[in-house]
Motif scaffolding. Structure first.
Motif, PDB file in Angstrom:
ATOM      1  N   GLN A 237     -35.313 -57.311 -12.658  1.00 23.78           N
ATOM      2  CA  GLN A 237     -35.278 -56.845 -11.475  1.00 23.78           C
ATOM      3  C   GLN A 237     -34.173 -55.704 -11.132  1.00 23.78           C
ATOM      4  OE1 GLN A 237     -37.455 -57.272  -9.037  1.00 23.78           O
ATOM      5  NE2 GLN A 237     -38.782 -58.891 -10.408  1.00 23.78           N
ATOM      6  N   PHE A 238     -32.908 -56.102 -11.646  1.00 27.41           N
ATOM      7  CA  PHE A 238     -31.789 -55.063 -11.303  1.00 27.41           C
ATOM      8  C   PHE A 238     -32.236 -53.550 -12.049  1.00 27.41           C
ATOM      9  CE2 PHE A 238     -29.112 -59.003 -10.559  1.00 27.41           C
ATOM     10  CZ  PHE A 238     -29.126 -58.879  -9.435  1.00 27.41           C
ATOM     11  N   ARG A 239     -32.669 -53.810 -13.370  1.00 26.48           N
ATOM     12  CA  ARG A 239     -33.081 -52.665 -14.189  1.00 26.48           C
ATOM     13  C   ARG A 239     -34.177 -51.682 -13.263  1.00 26.48           C
ATOM     14  NH1 ARG A 239     -30.841 -51.258 -18.694  1.00 26.48           N
ATOM     15  NH2 ARG A 239     -29.804 -52.845 -20.070  1.00 26.48           N
ATOM     16  N   SER A 240     -35.167 -52.404 -12.718  1.00 26.41           N
ATOM     17  CA  SER A 240     -36.262 -51.913 -12.138  1.00 26.41           C
ATOM     18  C   SER A 240     -35.568 -51.187 -10.926  1.00 26.41           C
ATOM     19  CB  SER A 240     -37.357 -52.960 -11.701  1.00 26.41           C
ATOM     20  OG  SER A 240     -38.379 -52.320 -11.013  1.00 26.41           O
ATOM     21  N   SER A 241     -34.717 -51.830 -10.124  1.00 27.08           N
ATOM     22  CA  SER A 241     -34.345 -51.188  -8.975  1.00 27.08           C
ATOM     23  C   SER A 241     -33.224 -50.008  -9.400  1.00 27.08           C
ATOM     24  CB  SER A 241     -33.345 -52.277  -8.376  1.00 27.08           C
ATOM     25  OG  SER A 241     -32.345 -51.815  -7.076  1.00 27.08           O
ATOM     26  N   LEU A 242     -32.807 -50.041 -10.517  1.00 29.81           N
ATOM     27  CA  LEU A 242     -31.872 -48.868 -10.829  1.00 29.81           C
ATOM     28  C   LEU A 242     -32.803 -47.729 -10.957  1.00 29.81           C
ATOM     29  CD1 LEU A 242     -28.854 -50.536 -13.060  1.00 29.81           C
ATOM     30  CD2 LEU A 242     -28.578 -49.231 -10.798  1.00 29.81           C
ATOM     31  N   LYS A 243     -33.744 -47.829 -11.676  1.00 29.23           N
ATOM     32  CA  LYS A 243     -34.768 -46.705 -12.024  1.00 29.23           C
ATOM     33  C   LYS A 243     -35.084 -45.991 -10.580  1.00 29.23           C
ATOM     34  CE  LYS A 243     -36.690 -48.522 -16.158  1.00 29.23           C
ATOM     35  NZ  LYS A 243     -37.955 -49.288 -16.731  1.00 29.23           N
ATOM     36  N   GLN A 244     -35.123 -46.738  -9.497  1.00 29.44           N
ATOM     37  CA  GLN A 244     -35.537 -46.119  -8.228  1.00 29.44           C
ATOM     38  C   GLN A 244     -34.529 -45.345  -7.509  1.00 29.44           C
ATOM     39  OE1 GLN A 244     -37.902 -49.110  -6.293  1.00 29.44           O
ATOM     40  NE2 GLN A 244     -39.670 -48.750  -7.347  1.00 29.44           N
ATOM     41  N   GLN A 245     -33.212 -46.127  -7.665  1.00 30.02           N
ATOM     42  CA  GLN A 245     -32.089 -45.713  -6.761  1.00 30.02           C
ATOM     43  C   GLN A 245     -30.691 -46.093  -7.385  1.00 30.02           C
ATOM     44  OE1 GLN A 245     -32.286 -44.341  -3.519  1.00 30.02           O
ATOM     45  NE2 GLN A 245     -30.091 -44.217  -3.796  1.00 30.02           N
ATOM     46  N   ASP A 246     -30.067 -45.307  -7.994  1.00 35.23           N
ATOM     47  CA  ASP A 246     -28.999 -45.606  -8.468  1.00 35.23           C
ATOM     48  C   ASP A 246     -27.679 -46.023  -7.420  1.00 35.23           C
ATOM     49  OD1 ASP A 246     -28.592 -45.374 -11.287  1.00 35.23           O
ATOM     50  OD2 ASP A 246     -28.381 -43.019 -11.035  1.00 35.23           O
ATOM     51  N   MET A 247     -27.266 -47.179  -7.773  1.00 36.20           N
ATOM     52  CA  MET A 247     -26.500 -47.784  -6.737  1.00 36.20           C
ATOM     53  C   MET A 247     -25.182 -48.729  -7.487  1.00 36.20           C
ATOM     54  SD  MET A 247     -27.392 -47.289  -3.492  1.00 36.20           S
ATOM     55  CE  MET A 247     -26.491 -48.511  -2.552  1.00 36.20           C
ATOM     56  N   VAL A 248     -24.097 -48.329  -6.888  1.00 35.75           N
ATOM     57  CA  VAL A 248     -22.888 -49.112  -7.694  1.00 35.75           C
ATOM     58  C   VAL A 248     -23.224 -50.545  -7.774  1.00 35.75           C
ATOM     59  CG1 VAL A 248     -20.354 -49.629  -7.595  1.00 35.75           C
ATOM     60  CG2 VAL A 248     -21.591 -47.258  -7.195  1.00 35.75           C
ATOM     61  N   ASP A 249     -23.575 -51.061  -6.513  1.00 32.46           N
ATOM     62  CA  ASP A 249     -23.695 -52.585  -6.394  1.00 32.46           C
ATOM     63  C   ASP A 249     -24.486 -53.176  -7.444  1.00 32.46           C
ATOM     64  OD1 ASP A 249     -21.883 -52.712  -4.468  1.00 32.46           O
ATOM     65  OD2 ASP A 249     -23.158 -53.598  -2.920  1.00 32.46           O
ATOM     66  N   THR A 250     -25.761 -52.423  -7.716  1.00 27.36           N
ATOM     67  CA  THR A 250     -26.759 -53.003  -8.604  1.00 27.36           C
ATOM     68  C   THR A 250     -26.124 -53.030  -9.981  1.00 27.36           C
ATOM     69  OG1 THR A 250     -28.507 -51.814  -7.130  1.00 27.36           O
ATOM     70  CG2 THR A 250     -29.062 -52.743  -9.223  1.00 27.36           C
ATOM     71  N   ILE A 251     -25.518 -51.914 -10.155  1.00 25.65           N
ATOM     72  CA  ILE A 251     -24.856 -51.809 -11.675  1.00 25.65           C
ATOM     73  C   ILE A 251     -23.799 -53.069 -11.762  1.00 25.65           C
ATOM     74  CG2 ILE A 251     -22.988 -50.661 -13.240  1.00 25.65           C
ATOM     75  CD1 ILE A 251     -24.146 -48.029 -11.625  1.00 25.65           C
ATOM     76  N   LEU A 252     -23.275 -53.467 -10.687  1.00 25.67           N
ATOM     77  CA  LEU A 252     -22.056 -54.582 -10.794  1.00 25.67           C
ATOM     78  C   LEU A 252     -22.893 -55.818 -10.984  1.00 25.67           C
ATOM     79  CD1 LEU A 252     -19.746 -53.508  -7.976  1.00 25.67           C
ATOM     80  CD2 LEU A 252     -19.212 -53.531 -10.380  1.00 25.67           C
ATOM     81  N   TYR A 253     -24.097 -55.905 -10.455  1.00 21.14           N
ATOM     82  CA  TYR A 253     -24.959 -57.227 -10.420  1.00 21.14           C
ATOM     83  C   TYR A 253     -25.577 -57.421 -11.768  1.00 21.14           C
ATOM     84  CZ  TYR A 253     -24.904 -58.180  -5.406  1.00 21.14           C
ATOM     85  OH  TYR A 253     -24.805 -58.376  -4.125  1.00 21.14           O
ATOM     86  N   LEU A 254     -25.629 -56.213 -12.485  1.00 21.96           N
ATOM     87  CA  LEU A 254     -26.514 -56.145 -13.717  1.00 21.96           C
ATOM     88  C   LEU A 254     -25.416 -56.589 -14.775  1.00 21.96           C
ATOM     89  CD1 LEU A 254     -29.075 -55.660 -15.524  1.00 21.96           C
ATOM     90  CD2 LEU A 254     -28.367 -53.235 -15.518  1.00 21.96           C
TER      91      LEU A 254
END
Length: 505
Positions: A237-254
């Motif tokens: 899910q986090f990888r899929s989200s990063l493909k759509q929108q680069d976010m620092v929070d998502t990188i930290l969660y991943l």
């Protein structure tokens, strides 16, 4: 006639000023009126969520259940430098355990207390139960869900009549079609009610309604999966989200997912890829430094902490960790500069004055040493902190040759914290100097049972046993000391000496 604020605007004003209790009460009054306003309902859910909101990125406590019943073990024998479970495999030029104390898992003690840094991964259930899991308590938390259960009871406190929203009667499909309401509702269910299953259902329906194009919902589904222990699903899910929108929070969660899966190298790669897209982002650089520190690569961690300070020169964690590293690298004057900087920034607590006192003593600024420790004792909030201060005062007393004062200080340490293994060890050394062999032996046995990861009690016990002629016990203790610190030369010499004794028999 005075000017009256429109009630909804007044509630919004309270929310903006973080007066969530008043905001919630005003929204409740608005909702009691015949046409229940959607705006008031949404605002009240947000206010109740903010009251108990905890940042999911940093707060991560691993309980006994998560550690001992972990089914995500990938490699039982990991390659050196690729696992957080075997931190001793990757010495990165940092001080040895002879200089820098280590935690139960073999990692050097960090300069800044974070969730899970105190513990590491114990190898047995007995060790897991003994290990303090948080910075403030000596008791282990039984499971990470303990904190979440406490959060889930928040609804009873905020509403004596019962929960604000009855989740069992909620039509999630209807709310999923209203994106603005759905997001506030999701956060309420996830943080306030702590009902991860319903939150996941709502997020799944909402992302379906958004035709899988809304990155925010994918991050929320990932958070739910992470909370449920489904780390691989969370990763997707986090990888899929990063493909759509680069976010620092998502990188930290991943990266957090990979750390939990014990894949620090992958987490480092994720952080470094993130830095290419967000150059100079402090949280990403700090994440890299933390992982290097957990892998025992202290010198590289210090470099990254310095990079953090280039971007944000008031970052408390980076200043504290660099200061701690300088202190253990025999540079107390440098450490003093960093701790003084923290003092200038307004950090005013027992730990800081404790560290200042030690730095002043080793930098030979004796006029400041005792006044710093006095201030630390005054600011101590609990018995563990008081015990730390008395223990350090004991070291100062040994340094100036006043062994009677040292004895009293170590005794006071044990009065405040009865499980202080280092104080038992030092008291035993003082008893040995007085010739009280039996008392010293009892104290050393207590110290080694409280802290099997420390090499000093085992080594001292081996020396004591060898002096009184108990060679078998001496050899057993020396082997334990070698296990705790393989590079200790005195232990190796003692083992060699004992082997020669045994060969002669």
């Amino acid at each position: 006639m005075g000017l009256e604020l429109e009630p909804l605007f007044q509630a919004w004003s309270y929310f903006r000023r973080r007066k969530f209790r008043q905001c919630s009460e005003l929204c409740s009054q608005l909702l009691e009126r015949p046409p229940g306003e959607q705006a008031a309902w949404s605002l009240k859910t947000r206010a109740l969520t903010e009251m108990v909101y905890v940042d999911e990125i940093d707060m991560d406590e691993e309980g006994i259940a998560e550690i001992m019943l972990d089914e995500n073990a990938i490699a039982q024998v990991a390659r050196p430098g690729t696992s957080l479970k075997l931190p001793g495999t990757s010495q990165g030029g940092g001080p040895s355990p002879a200089v820098r104390p280590v935690t139960q898992s073999g990692r050097p003690i960090t300069g800044f207390v974070r969730p899970s840094t105190q513990s590491g991964r114990p190898s047995t259930m007995e060790q897991a139960i003994k290990t303090p899991r948080t910075a403030l308590t000596a008791r282990p938390i039984t499971s990470a869900s303990g904190r979440f259960i406490r959060l889930g009871t928040a609804s009873m406190i905020t509403n004596p009549d019962g929960p604000f929203i009855n989740l069992s009667r909620l039509n999630l499909a209807k709310y999923a079609q209203k994106p603005k309401l759905a997001k506030a509702l999701f956060e309420y269910i996830f943080h306030h009610e702590n009902d991860v299953k319903n939150a996941l259902d709502l997020a799944a329906l909402a992302t379906e309604h958004a035709q899988f194009k809304d990155w925010w919902w994918k991050v929320q589904i990932g958070k739910c999966y992470y909370r449920l222990g489904l780390y691989r699903e969370a990763e997707k899910q986090f990888r899929s989200s990063l493909k759509q929108q680069d976010m620092v929070d998502t990188i930290l969660y991943l990266a957090k997912v990979y750390v939990r899966l014990d894949q620090p190298v992958t987490a480092l790669n994720i952080f470094k890829q993130g830095l290419e897209r967000f150059p100079g982002e402090v949280t990403l650089i700090c994440g890299i430094a933390r992982i290097y520190e957990e892998m025992n690569n202290i010198s590289t961690a210090a470099e990254y902490y310095k990079d953090v300070l280039k971007q944000d020169n008031t970052h408390v964690e980076a200043i504290a960790c660099i200061g701690s590293n300088h202190f253990y690298s025999d540079q107390p004057e440098m450490a003093l500069r960093f701790y003084r900087r923290l003092l200038q920034m307004g950090v005013y607590n027992c730990q800081l004055f404790n560290n200042l006192g030690l730095c002043c003593f080793y930098a030979q600024q004796y006029d400041m040493t005792l006044s710093s420790f006095e201030r630390a004792l005054f600011l101590a909030e609990n018995e563990e902190e008081t015990a730390d201060v008395w223990y350090n005062l004991g070291h100062v007393a040994v340094g100036i040759g006043d062994l009677n004062l040292a004895y009293q200080c170590f005794k006071l340490t044990l009065v405040n914290n009865n499980d202080y293994a280092e104080a038992y060890n030092n008291l035993a050394v003082l008893e040995m100097r007085k010739g009280h062999i039996e008392q010293a032996r009892a104290l050393l046995q207590t110290a080694s049972s409280l802290a099997p990861h420390m090499y000093e009690p085992h080594f001292n016990f081996a020396i004591l046993s060898e002096k009184v002629g108990d060679l078998q016990r001496s050899y057993t203790a020396a082997r334990k000391s070698e296990e705790a610190f393989p590079g200790h030369v005195d232990t190796q010499q003692l083992i060699k000496q004992l082997k020669q004794h045994f060969a002669m028999l």
